[in-house]
Design an enzyme around this catalytic site. Sequence first.
Site, PDB file in Angstrom:
ATOM      1  CD1 TRP A   1     -17.752  12.670  13.002  1.00  0.00           C
ATOM      2  CD2 TRP A   1     -18.089  11.047  11.512  1.00  0.00           C
ATOM      3  NE1 TRP A   1     -17.393  11.493  13.586  1.00  0.00           N
ATOM      4  CE2 TRP A   1     -17.584  10.477  12.696  1.00  0.00           C
ATOM      5  CE3 TRP A   1     -18.368  10.220  10.438  1.00  0.00           C
ATOM      6  CZ2 TRP A   1     -17.374   9.102  12.826  1.00  0.00           C
ATOM      7  CZ3 TRP A   1     -18.155   8.858  10.560  1.00  0.00           C
ATOM      8  CH2 TRP A   1     -17.665   8.305  11.754  1.00  0.00           C
TER       9      TRP A   1
ATOM     10  CD  GLU B   1      -5.228  -2.169   1.512  1.00  0.00           C
ATOM     11  OE1 GLU B   1      -5.341  -1.534   0.438  1.00  0.00           O
ATOM     12  OE2 GLU B   1      -4.806  -1.656   2.550  1.00  0.00           O
TER      13      GLU B   1
ATOM     14  CB  THR C   1      -0.905   0.030   1.243  1.00  0.00           C
ATOM     15  OG1 THR C   1      -0.057   0.089   2.400  1.00  0.00           O
ATOM     16  CG2 THR C   1      -1.775  -1.193   1.336  1.00  0.00           C
TER      17      THR C   1
ATOM     18  CE  LYS D   1     -13.620  10.999  14.363  1.00  0.00           C
ATOM     19  NZ  LYS D   1     -12.236  10.758  14.038  1.00  0.00           N
TER      20      LYS D   1
END
Length: 544
Positions: free
Chosen positions: A438, A328, A183, A433
């Site tokens: 959010w 992934e 990754t 946050k």
Amino acid sequence: MLSTMQDVPLLVSGILRHGQQVYGESEVLTVVNAEGDVTTASFATVAERSERLAAALRRLGIGEGDRVATFLWNNQTHLEAYLAIPAMGAVLHTLNVRLFPEQLTYIVNHAEDKVIIVDASLLPLLAPLLEGMPTVEHLVVNGTGETVEVAGALRYEELLAAEEPGFVWPELDERVAAAMCYTSGTTGNPKGVVYSHRSTYLHSMAVTAGGSLGIGEMDRVLSIVPMFHANAWGTPYAGFMTGADLLMPQQFLQAAPLAAVIRRWRPTVSAGVPTIWSDLLRYLRANETDLSSLRMITAGGAAVPRQLMEQFQDELGVRMVQGWGMTETSPLCALAVAPRQASVEEEMDWRSRTGRVVPGVEVRICGDDGTILPNDGVSVGEFEVRGPWITGSYYLDPAPDRFHDGWLRTGDIGTLDARGFMQISDRTKDVIKSGGEWISSVELEIEVMAHPDVVEAAVIAVPDERWSERPLVALVLEEGTETTVEDVMAFLVGRVSRWWLPERWAIIDEVPKTSVGKFDKKVLRARYADGELEVLRVDPSQGA
Ligand code: ADP
């Protein structure tokens, strides 16, 4: 009761053989300069050279399961490596040529690569690191003209010339490792993902499917996304197995050479991250162009602003479709192809979503407490995926916190609707946050970037005494513009919720990017923490 079907393993050698025998006349075109000149080879030639490459690697002592790395641009040699290394039972490890030296060394040592095949033009980046890579026994240089010399380095063309074609591909277990990719480390240390023959084969078929990219012999695929970045989104194998020509841009990835390549070699399909497409758009506004060959381009790897898709459609007549995936996940998981009920006017609404899950992949969203949330297009949670081309762990690192009952936790937050459309609002690490609610950094960025004088913008969370976190907008304005931060703020009013309006702004020259061209918010956060960003305070109520 068992079926009567034959249990034939799905192998990369099967992809190779099919391209060789059925589409021997299809072509691989490799761009060799900024004017867009190319060298050309037929699939038959590429397959034969892959056989020679396998024989040469075997002679160097490469056996089943050994790792052979590539440090290559998108070119014919890279395709030969894609085919030969897995087909002979070894493991192709694609190295990201833009990684920091420490990360590169870490990855090569972690994977225990035995051979590295490197482009001559990239040798200066790799040569100084070789001493710290004790498992590497051979370096194979592709092309000529390198500016540094490495003692004992072998030459790709000489190795191939010394061998005969006709390598006999082994009958492997379809579950063994075919390739690996780390990754890119946007959110931490690189982790190794290991693909199997089976996962690679099935993923390639998913990329060719009519409901996704629909790649076939009539196509010529320009893969701008690097072959070291999540398998170039599956395009090399998908093209080889269906006879689509493959147009390989090497290092000529700037807007001017790309425009020349598209005009001259007329690809029908292309894939790249949004920053590549917005650079190209800016260039094409000022320069004569011809993109009429492109039936579809896909953009993904980061959120694609709807405005960019509209501009491609309206100004250039090119259909851009957004997709979603990760290293992934091989990576194709979702592609935002509109449902059949959609009217022409609605099509863009659908296309600008993150993606619609493709057959073979299952997706769900989970709340903080691990409960599965409804696919109602409203509930917000973390995406989890599973399927035959989704990783179930990491190489030498089971990372149990990244999995949930056999599903991969993606770290992406958003909604899922009843028709399988995903809408990502943020990464768990980037979301802001604020006062228990959010704020999506991605949505805020997209709205800021909709302003015509904004070149790019990245939003990060910064600590705030009252709200715990608030957004800070790092803004790149068009050169010479008279637009101010206050103007951009005024532009935002009505486009985002009032309480999202950011008080903190910083004007910067360029948004820092990761090795695969994504906004690098880690770097921005560090700059903020080190006091390097000059923060301008704007009162949102002034704009309202
Ligand atoms: P890294 O995780 O290191 O950035 P990847 O290339 O594997 O490397 O990135 C996968 C991530 O990219 C996804 O988890 C997601 O956050 C982001 N991403 C990919 N496609 C999209 C998209 N269409 N919209 C928003 N984010 C996307």
